[in-house]
Design a protein around this motif. Structure first.
Motif, PDB file in Angstrom:
ATOM      1  N   LEU A  32       0.835  -1.189   0.000  1.00 24.38           N
ATOM      2  CA  LEU A  32       0.000   0.000   0.000  1.00 24.38           C
ATOM      3  C   LEU A  32       0.873   1.243   0.000  1.00 24.38           C
ATOM      4  O   LEU A  32       1.848   1.326   0.766  1.00 24.38           O
ATOM      5  N   VAL A  33       0.499   2.228  -0.816  1.00 23.27           N
ATOM      6  CA  VAL A  33       1.256   3.475  -0.904  1.00 23.27           C
ATOM      7  C   VAL A  33       0.298   4.637  -0.710  1.00 23.27           C
ATOM      8  O   VAL A  33      -0.607   4.855  -1.531  1.00 23.27           O
ATOM      9  N   GLU A  34       0.513   5.377   0.375  1.00 28.14           N
ATOM     10  CA  GLU A  34      -0.315   6.540   0.676  1.00 28.14           C
ATOM     11  C   GLU A  34       0.316   7.805   0.108  1.00 28.14           C
ATOM     12  O   GLU A  34       1.548   7.915   0.036  1.00 28.14           O
ATOM     13  N   SER A  35      -0.532   8.747  -0.260  1.00 31.17           N
ATOM     14  CA  SER A  35      -0.057  10.036  -0.767  1.00 31.17           C
ATOM     15  C   SER A  35      -1.131  11.092  -0.550  1.00 31.17           C
ATOM     16  O   SER A  35      -2.269  10.761  -0.198  1.00 31.17           O
ATOM     17  N   GLY A  36      -0.740  12.357  -0.761  1.00 35.13           N
ATOM     18  CA  GLY A  36      -1.708  13.440  -0.698  1.00 35.13           C
ATOM     19  C   GLY A  36      -1.634  14.318   0.527  1.00 35.13           C
ATOM     20  O   GLY A  36      -2.357  15.312   0.634  1.00 35.13           O
ATOM     21  N   GLY A  37      -0.788  13.952   1.475  1.00 33.75           N
ATOM     22  CA  GLY A  37      -0.675  14.762   2.680  1.00 33.75           C
ATOM     23  C   GLY A  37       0.051  16.068   2.412  1.00 33.75           C
ATOM     24  O   GLY A  37       0.546  16.321   1.313  1.00 33.75           O
ATOM     25  N   GLY A  38       0.094  16.913   3.446  1.00 38.81           N
ATOM     26  CA  GLY A  38       0.782  18.186   3.309  1.00 38.81           C
ATOM     27  C   GLY A  38       0.414  19.134   4.425  1.00 38.81           C
ATOM     28  O   GLY A  38      -0.199  18.732   5.426  1.00 38.81           O
ATOM     29  N   LEU A  39       0.804  20.382   4.244  1.00 39.38           N
ATOM     30  CA  LEU A  39       0.508  21.440   5.207  1.00 39.38           C
ATOM     31  C   LEU A  39      -0.708  22.224   4.714  1.00 39.38           C
ATOM     32  O   LEU A  39      -0.739  22.666   3.562  1.00 39.38           O
ATOM     33  N   VAL A  40      -1.680  22.385   5.585  1.00 35.07           N
ATOM     34  CA  VAL A  40      -2.901  23.095   5.222  1.00 35.07           C
ATOM     35  C   VAL A  40      -3.355  23.941   6.397  1.00 35.07           C
ATOM     36  O   VAL A  40      -3.107  23.587   7.556  1.00 35.07           O
ATOM     37  N   GLN A  41      -4.001  25.039   6.114  1.00 38.54           N
ATOM     38  CA  GLN A  41      -4.508  25.908   7.172  1.00 38.54           C
ATOM     39  C   GLN A  41      -5.789  25.335   7.764  1.00 38.54           C
ATOM     40  O   GLN A  41      -6.517  24.594   7.094  1.00 38.54           O
ATOM     41  N   PRO A  42      -6.085  25.673   9.008  1.00 41.66           N
ATOM     42  CA  PRO A  42      -7.357  25.231   9.598  1.00 41.66           C
ATOM     43  C   PRO A  42      -8.530  25.647   8.716  1.00 41.66           C
ATOM     44  O   PRO A  42      -8.563  26.761   8.185  1.00 41.66           O
ATOM     45  N   LYS A  97      -8.860  20.539  11.159  1.00 43.15           N
ATOM     46  CA  LYS A  97      -8.544  21.166  12.439  1.00 43.15           C
ATOM     47  C   LYS A  97      -7.111  20.822  12.825  1.00 43.15           C
ATOM     48  O   LYS A  97      -6.579  19.793  12.393  1.00 43.15           O
ATOM     49  N   PRO A  98      -6.489  21.633  13.658  1.00 45.83           N
ATOM     50  CA  PRO A  98      -5.119  21.297  14.101  1.00 45.83           C
ATOM     51  C   PRO A  98      -5.021  19.912  14.726  1.00 45.83           C
ATOM     52  O   PRO A  98      -3.996  19.233  14.552  1.00 45.83           O
ATOM     53  N   GLU A  99      -6.053  19.475  15.398  1.00 42.00           N
ATOM     54  CA  GLU A  99      -6.024  18.153  16.028  1.00 42.00           C
ATOM     55  C   GLU A  99      -6.102  17.007  15.022  1.00 42.00           C
ATOM     56  O   GLU A  99      -5.964  15.835  15.400  1.00 42.00           O
ATOM     57  N   ASP A 100      -6.322  17.318  13.751  1.00 40.75           N
ATOM     58  CA  ASP A 100      -6.267  16.288  12.707  1.00 40.75           C
ATOM     59  C   ASP A 100      -4.833  16.011  12.255  1.00 40.75           C
ATOM     60  O   ASP A 100      -4.589  15.073  11.483  1.00 40.75           O
ATOM     61  N   SER A 101      -3.896  16.806  12.714  1.00 46.89           N
ATOM     62  CA  SER A 101      -2.495  16.624  12.330  1.00 46.89           C
ATOM     63  C   SER A 101      -1.994  15.272  12.812  1.00 46.89           C
ATOM     64  O   SER A 101      -2.112  14.928  13.992  1.00 46.89           O
ATOM     65  N   ALA A 102      -1.439  14.490  11.897  1.00 45.57           N
ATOM     66  CA  ALA A 102      -0.974  13.142  12.219  1.00 45.57           C
ATOM     67  C   ALA A 102      -0.393  12.507  10.965  1.00 45.57           C
ATOM     68  O   ALA A 102      -0.539  13.048   9.859  1.00 45.57           O
ATOM     69  N   GLY A 103       0.243  11.355  11.154  1.00 46.02           N
ATOM     70  CA  GLY A 103       0.576  10.507  10.024  1.00 46.02           C
ATOM     71  C   GLY A 103      -0.645   9.656   9.695  1.00 46.02           C
ATOM     72  O   GLY A 103      -1.239   9.074  10.599  1.00 46.02           O
ATOM     73  N   TYR A 104      -1.014   9.598   8.433  1.00 47.42           N
ATOM     74  CA  TYR A 104      -2.195   8.846   8.014  1.00 47.42           C
ATOM     75  C   TYR A 104      -1.758   7.603   7.242  1.00 47.42           C
ATOM     76  O   TYR A 104      -0.902   7.686   6.347  1.00 47.42           O
ATOM     77  N   TYR A 105      -2.354   6.485   7.581  1.00 44.50           N
ATOM     78  CA  TYR A 105      -1.978   5.193   7.017  1.00 44.50           C
ATOM     79  C   TYR A 105      -3.235   4.443   6.568  1.00 44.50           C
ATOM     80  O   TYR A 105      -4.260   4.513   7.241  1.00 44.50           O
TER      81      TYR A 105
END
Length: 121
Positions: free
Chosen positions: A4-14, A86-94
């Protein structure tokens, strides 16, 4: 063993949006379900969303109404549309391919490298 290969993450404003993708090396239809998990520093890995082979979905309470999981069996890809971040959504997603036994889904542990989501102004 599925890869499995995840992609699409990044830095985003609230309040912003991101769409994550999980590309599988083989047919995802053979799995009982596909799921997205996330893990923030110092916290346990938590289930974010699950979609079954039949298309039923399930979400963590914290993301209901904001996140949408979907799948494209032809492309062997699972998506996670994340809105009103939201800021609390910040995490590594798998993402993970799920098995099913005795009435419960369980992770098969075919974790990819993950994709980092950071929500910050």
């Amino acid at each position: 063993q599925v890869h499995l290969v995840e992609s699409g993450g990044g830095l985003v404003q609230p309040g912003g949006s991101l769409r994550l993708s999980c590309a599988a090396s083989e047919s995802i239809f053979r799995f009982n379900a596909m799921a997205w998990y996330r893990r923030a520093p110092g916290k346990e890995r938590e289930l974010v969303a699950r979609i079954t082979s039949g298309g039923s979905t399930d979400y963590a309470d914290s993301v209901k109404g904001r996140f949408t999981i979907s799948r494209d069996n032809a492309k062997n890809t699972v998506y996670l549309q994340m809105n009103r971040l939201k800021p609390e959504d910040s995490a590594g997603y798998y993402c993970d391919a799920q098995g099913y036994n005795s009435g419960s889904y369980f992770p098969t542990g075919n974790w990819g490298q993950g994709t980092q989501v950071t929500v910050s102004s």
